[in-house]
Motif scaffolding. Sequence first.
Motif, short mmCIF file in Angstrom:
data_model
loop_
_atom_site.label_atom_id
_atom_site.label_comp_id
_atom_site.label_asym_id
_atom_site.label_seq_id
_atom_site.Cartn_x
_atom_site.Cartn_y
_atom_site.Cartn_z
N MET A 147 0.84 -1.19 0.00
CA MET A 147 0.00 0.00 0.00
C MET A 147 0.88 1.25 0.00
O MET A 147 0.60 2.20 -0.74
N CYS A 148 1.91 1.25 0.81
CA CYS A 148 2.83 2.40 0.85
C CYS A 148 3.47 2.62 -0.52
O CYS A 148 3.55 3.76 -0.99
N GLU A 149 3.89 1.55 -1.15
CA GLU A 149 4.50 1.67 -2.47
C GLU A 149 3.50 2.24 -3.48
O GLU A 149 3.84 3.13 -4.26
N ALA A 150 2.27 1.77 -3.44
CA ALA A 150 1.24 2.25 -4.36
C ALA A 150 0.94 3.74 -4.14
O ALA A 150 0.65 4.47 -5.08
N LEU A 151 1.02 4.18 -2.88
CA LEU A 151 0.75 5.57 -2.55
C LEU A 151 1.98 6.47 -2.69
O LEU A 151 1.87 7.69 -2.66
N GLY A 152 3.15 5.85 -2.78
CA GLY A 152 4.38 6.62 -2.88
C GLY A 152 4.81 7.23 -1.56
O GLY A 152 5.35 8.35 -1.54
N VAL A 153 4.56 6.51 -0.46
CA VAL A 153 4.95 6.99 0.87
C VAL A 153 5.67 5.87 1.61
O VAL A 153 5.62 4.71 1.21
N THR A 154 6.32 6.24 2.70
CA THR A 154 6.91 5.23 3.57
C THR A 154 5.89 4.82 4.63
O THR A 154 4.80 5.39 4.71
N LEU A 155 6.24 3.85 5.43
CA LEU A 155 5.32 3.33 6.44
C LEU A 155 4.94 4.38 7.49
O LEU A 155 3.79 4.41 7.94
N LYS A 156 5.87 5.26 7.83
CA LYS A 156 5.58 6.26 8.88
C LYS A 156 4.40 7.17 8.50
O LYS A 156 3.46 7.31 9.27
N PRO A 157 4.41 7.81 7.32
CA PRO A 157 3.24 8.63 7.00
C PRO A 157 1.97 7.80 6.81
O PRO A 157 0.88 8.23 7.21
N TYR A 158 2.08 6.61 6.24
CA TYR A 158 0.89 5.76 6.07
C TYR A 158 0.26 5.45 7.41
O TYR A 158 -0.95 5.58 7.58
N ASN A 159 1.07 5.06 8.38
CA ASN A 159 0.54 4.79 9.72
C ASN A 159 -0.10 6.05 10.30
O ASN A 159 -1.11 5.96 10.99
N GLY A 160 0.48 7.21 10.01
CA GLY A 160 -0.12 8.46 10.45
C GLY A 160 -1.49 8.68 9.82
O GLY A 160 -2.44 9.10 10.48
N TYR A 161 -1.59 8.36 8.53
CA TYR A 161 -2.88 8.53 7.84
C TYR A 161 -3.97 7.69 8.51
O TYR A 161 -5.07 8.18 8.74
N ILE A 162 -3.65 6.44 8.82
CA ILE A 162 -4.69 5.58 9.40
C ILE A 162 -4.95 5.90 10.87
O ILE A 162 -5.99 5.51 11.40
N ARG A 163 -4.04 6.64 11.50
CA ARG A 163 -4.26 7.09 12.88
C ARG A 163 -5.00 8.41 12.94
O ARG A 163 -5.29 8.91 14.02
N GLY A 164 -5.28 9.01 11.78
CA GLY A 164 -6.06 10.23 11.77
C GLY A 164 -5.30 11.50 11.44
O GLY A 164 -5.87 12.58 11.49
N GLU A 165 -4.03 11.39 11.11
CA GLU A 165 -3.28 12.58 10.72
C GLU A 165 -3.73 13.03 9.33
O GLU A 165 -4.37 12.28 8.59
N THR A 166 -3.38 14.24 8.98
CA THR A 166 -3.78 14.82 7.70
C THR A 166 -3.24 13.99 6.53
O THR A 166 -2.07 13.62 6.52
N ILE A 167 -4.12 13.74 5.56
CA ILE A 167 -3.74 13.04 4.35
C ILE A 167 -3.74 14.06 3.21
O ILE A 167 -4.77 14.71 2.98
N PRO A 168 -2.62 14.23 2.51
CA PRO A 168 -2.61 15.18 1.39
C PRO A 168 -3.66 14.81 0.34
O PRO A 168 -3.94 13.62 0.12
N SER A 169 -4.23 15.81 -0.30
CA SER A 169 -5.30 15.58 -1.26
C SER A 169 -4.88 14.64 -2.38
O SER A 169 -5.68 13.82 -2.84
N GLY A 170 -3.64 14.72 -2.81
CA GLY A 170 -3.16 13.82 -3.86
C GLY A 170 -3.19 12.36 -3.44
O GLY A 170 -3.50 11.48 -4.25
#
Length: 72
Positions: free
Chosen positions: A21-44
């Motif tokens: 999933m991280c690879e598909a989104l172009g992010v590392t695990l740290k921001p992805y985990n932040g996204y699912i914990r409720g941190e801001t997700i960039p519109s892209g």
Amino acid sequence: MAYRVNIEVERARMQMNKGQMCEALGVTLKPYNGYIRGETIPSGKLEKLHAMTGKSVDYLLGLCSEGDSTNT
């Protein structure tokens, strides 16, 4: 911050592990985990999640149930 379980539900439905999933989104695990914990997700990234899953942004963010999902 609310845990965004719908993103994880969709990841599992697509039979992807977090690394894939991280690879598909172009992010590392740290921001992805932040996204699912409720941190801001960039519109892209939200647009990419929508394109990958076919689910509305509101559903992915947990703002509505899948059946109530009308916005993208």
